[in-house]
Design an enzyme around this catalytic site. Sequence first.
Site, PDB file in Angstrom:
ATOM      1  N   SER A  11       0.838  -1.208   0.000  1.00 48.98           N
ATOM      2  CA  SER A  11       0.000   0.000   0.000  1.00 48.98           C
ATOM      3  C   SER A  11       0.874   1.261   0.000  1.00 48.98           C
ATOM      4  O   SER A  11       0.421   2.353  -0.307  1.00 48.98           O
ATOM      5  CB  SER A  11      -0.876   0.026   1.257  1.00 48.98           C
ATOM      6  OG  SER A  11      -0.024  -0.001   2.407  1.00 48.98           O
ATOM      7  N   GLY A  61      -5.334  -0.681   5.630  1.00 48.54           N
ATOM      8  CA  GLY A  61      -5.844  -1.346   6.826  1.00 48.54           C
ATOM      9  C   GLY A  61      -7.304  -1.114   7.132  1.00 48.54           C
ATOM     10  O   GLY A  61      -8.019  -2.068   7.445  1.00 48.54           O
ATOM     11  N   CYS A 109       2.560  -7.104   1.506  1.00 49.02           N
ATOM     12  CA  CYS A 109       1.578  -6.362   2.304  1.00 49.02           C
ATOM     13  C   CYS A 109       0.686  -7.382   2.994  1.00 49.02           C
ATOM     14  O   CYS A 109       0.005  -8.166   2.320  1.00 49.02           O
ATOM     15  CB  CYS A 109       0.752  -5.490   1.359  1.00 49.02           C
ATOM     16  SG  CYS A 109      -0.641  -4.658   2.100  1.00 49.02           S
ATOM     17  N   ASN A 110       0.720  -7.408   4.327  1.00 51.60           N
ATOM     18  CA  ASN A 110      -0.118  -8.369   5.048  1.00 51.60           C
ATOM     19  C   ASN A 110      -1.602  -8.103   4.793  1.00 51.60           C
ATOM     20  O   ASN A 110      -2.385  -9.039   4.644  1.00 51.60           O
ATOM     21  CB  ASN A 110       0.148  -8.261   6.552  1.00 51.60           C
ATOM     22  CG  ASN A 110       1.518  -8.769   6.934  1.00 51.60           C
ATOM     23  OD1 ASN A 110       1.705  -9.924   7.285  1.00 51.60           O
ATOM     24  ND2 ASN A 110       2.522  -7.919   6.835  1.00 51.60           N
ATOM     25  N   THR A 111      -1.958  -6.822   4.721  1.00 49.01           N
ATOM     26  CA  THR A 111      -3.364  -6.470   4.526  1.00 49.01           C
ATOM     27  C   THR A 111      -3.857  -6.925   3.159  1.00 49.01           C
ATOM     28  O   THR A 111      -4.908  -7.550   3.042  1.00 49.01           O
ATOM     29  CB  THR A 111      -3.546  -4.953   4.692  1.00 49.01           C
ATOM     30  OG1 THR A 111      -3.046  -4.564   5.972  1.00 49.01           O
ATOM     31  CG2 THR A 111      -5.003  -4.549   4.571  1.00 49.01           C
ATOM     32  N   GLU A 113       4.964   6.276   6.781  1.00 49.53           N
ATOM     33  CA  GLU A 113       4.851   6.872   5.443  1.00 49.53           C
ATOM     34  C   GLU A 113       5.406   8.301   5.436  1.00 49.53           C
ATOM     35  O   GLU A 113       5.912   8.779   4.427  1.00 49.53           O
ATOM     36  CB  GLU A 113       3.390   6.884   4.973  1.00 49.53           C
ATOM     37  CG  GLU A 113       2.839   5.521   4.574  1.00 49.53           C
ATOM     38  CD  GLU A 113       3.395   5.021   3.245  1.00 49.53           C
ATOM     39  OE1 GLU A 113       3.498   5.836   2.308  1.00 49.53           O
ATOM     40  OE2 GLU A 113       3.750   3.840   3.165  1.00 49.53           O
ATOM     41  N   HIS A 125       5.168  -2.433   7.133  1.00 49.95           N
ATOM     42  CA  HIS A 125       5.730  -1.120   7.496  1.00 49.95           C
ATOM     43  C   HIS A 125       6.547  -1.201   8.786  1.00 49.95           C
ATOM     44  O   HIS A 125       7.503  -0.470   8.988  1.00 49.95           O
ATOM     45  CB  HIS A 125       4.601  -0.099   7.712  1.00 49.95           C
ATOM     46  CG  HIS A 125       4.039   0.498   6.452  1.00 49.95           C
ATOM     47  ND1 HIS A 125       3.177  -0.185   5.620  1.00 49.95           N
ATOM     48  CD2 HIS A 125       4.208   1.716   5.896  1.00 49.95           C
ATOM     49  CE1 HIS A 125       2.845   0.600   4.610  1.00 49.95           C
ATOM     50  NE2 HIS A 125       3.443   1.754   4.735  1.00 49.95           N
TER      51      HIS A 125
HETATM   52  N1  DGL Z   1       2.088  -2.495   4.916  1.00 49.42           N
HETATM   53  C1  DGL Z   1       0.800  -3.108   4.821  1.00 49.42           C
HETATM   54  C2  DGL Z   1       0.639  -4.351   5.669  1.00 49.42           C
HETATM   55  O1  DGL Z   1       1.590  -5.110   5.756  1.00 49.42           O
HETATM   56  C3  DGL Z   1      -0.432  -2.237   4.861  1.00 49.42           C
HETATM   57  C4  DGL Z   1      -0.581  -1.198   5.857  1.00 49.42           C
HETATM   58  C5  DGL Z   1      -1.776  -0.265   5.489  1.00 49.42           C
HETATM   59  O2  DGL Z   1      -1.767   0.287   4.354  1.00 49.42           O
HETATM   60  O3  DGL Z   1      -2.692  -0.125   6.337  1.00 49.42           O
HETATM   61  O4  DGL Z   1      -0.482  -4.578   6.173  1.00 49.42           O
END
Ligand code: DGL
Length: 275
Positions: free
Chosen positions: A13, A45, A75-77, A154, A188
């Site tokens: 993201s 998120g 990205c986990n999300t 960010e 992040h």
């Molecule tokens: N860096 C992303 C993650 O690993 C997304 C964070 C976001 O955009 O809320 O979830």
Amino acid sequence: MKSLENPIGVFDSGVGGLSVLRAMREQMPNESVIYFGDQGHVPYGPRSMEEIQKFSEGITRFLLEQNSKLIVVACNTASAAALKYLRGRFPDVPFVGMEPAVKPAAETTKTGKVGVLATPATFQGALYASVVERFGAGVELFQHTCPGLVGQIENGELDSMSTRRILEDALTPMLEKNIDTVVLGCTHYPFVIPLIQEIAGEYVRVIDPAPAVSRQVRRLLEAKGLLNEAGETGYTEFFTSGDSAAMEMLLPKLLGVGGDVQTVNWVNELEIILR
Ligand code: DGL
């Protein structure tokens, strides 16, 4: 037809996926990468699954148009909301996604109490529920969404007072419950590991999944005969749907790219959504 000289597509993201890129560069210096940060839509998120799927599909199409031979959903999300969806939409494309590292945490914790930091959409996803069901038996998990932390990172605020306050709000109650391990369930968060370690103390283990994800990328490339181990160092091209100048300023702080200034290309977010 993909060839081993093709780049690896990586997206997040925003700048979070750079923590995975960092590990990939260390482990596979010959590989080239196309990195896309969807900063026109960050944070993911709080967003719905449908929105994240739409963004992820458009970004995947963009990365495939750059001849990516494999896509890393760094990205986990997005992994929680869209990885299964993407595999259905692009059945011939190899994908590697993120998974909260509950398994190694459960295997190494001594107190049996583990903290997990991730976004709301990650915690709400079926992937996290499955990880907890498969690997969380016998450990007590303490979850926190760290509201605002993605935005801080960010903005390059890796050790400001406001960033510290967000982390103290998340970690203090967990530390009082005697956790000895913290799982970083958002790409992040590795960029604030020094601050997390300072707050948690040296005896708390902080798990960054990026090296393990990079090893999985290598395994998959090898399995498909697409691993590039030729002599020269690979290139990285950066793209963002947000402020390219801001990302250019942030790259040295996050990647420590030394003197070479990296150019970040801007892609109109509408081009992504409408792909
Ligand atoms: N860096 C992303 C993650 O690993 C997304 C964070 C976001 O955009 O809320 O979830």
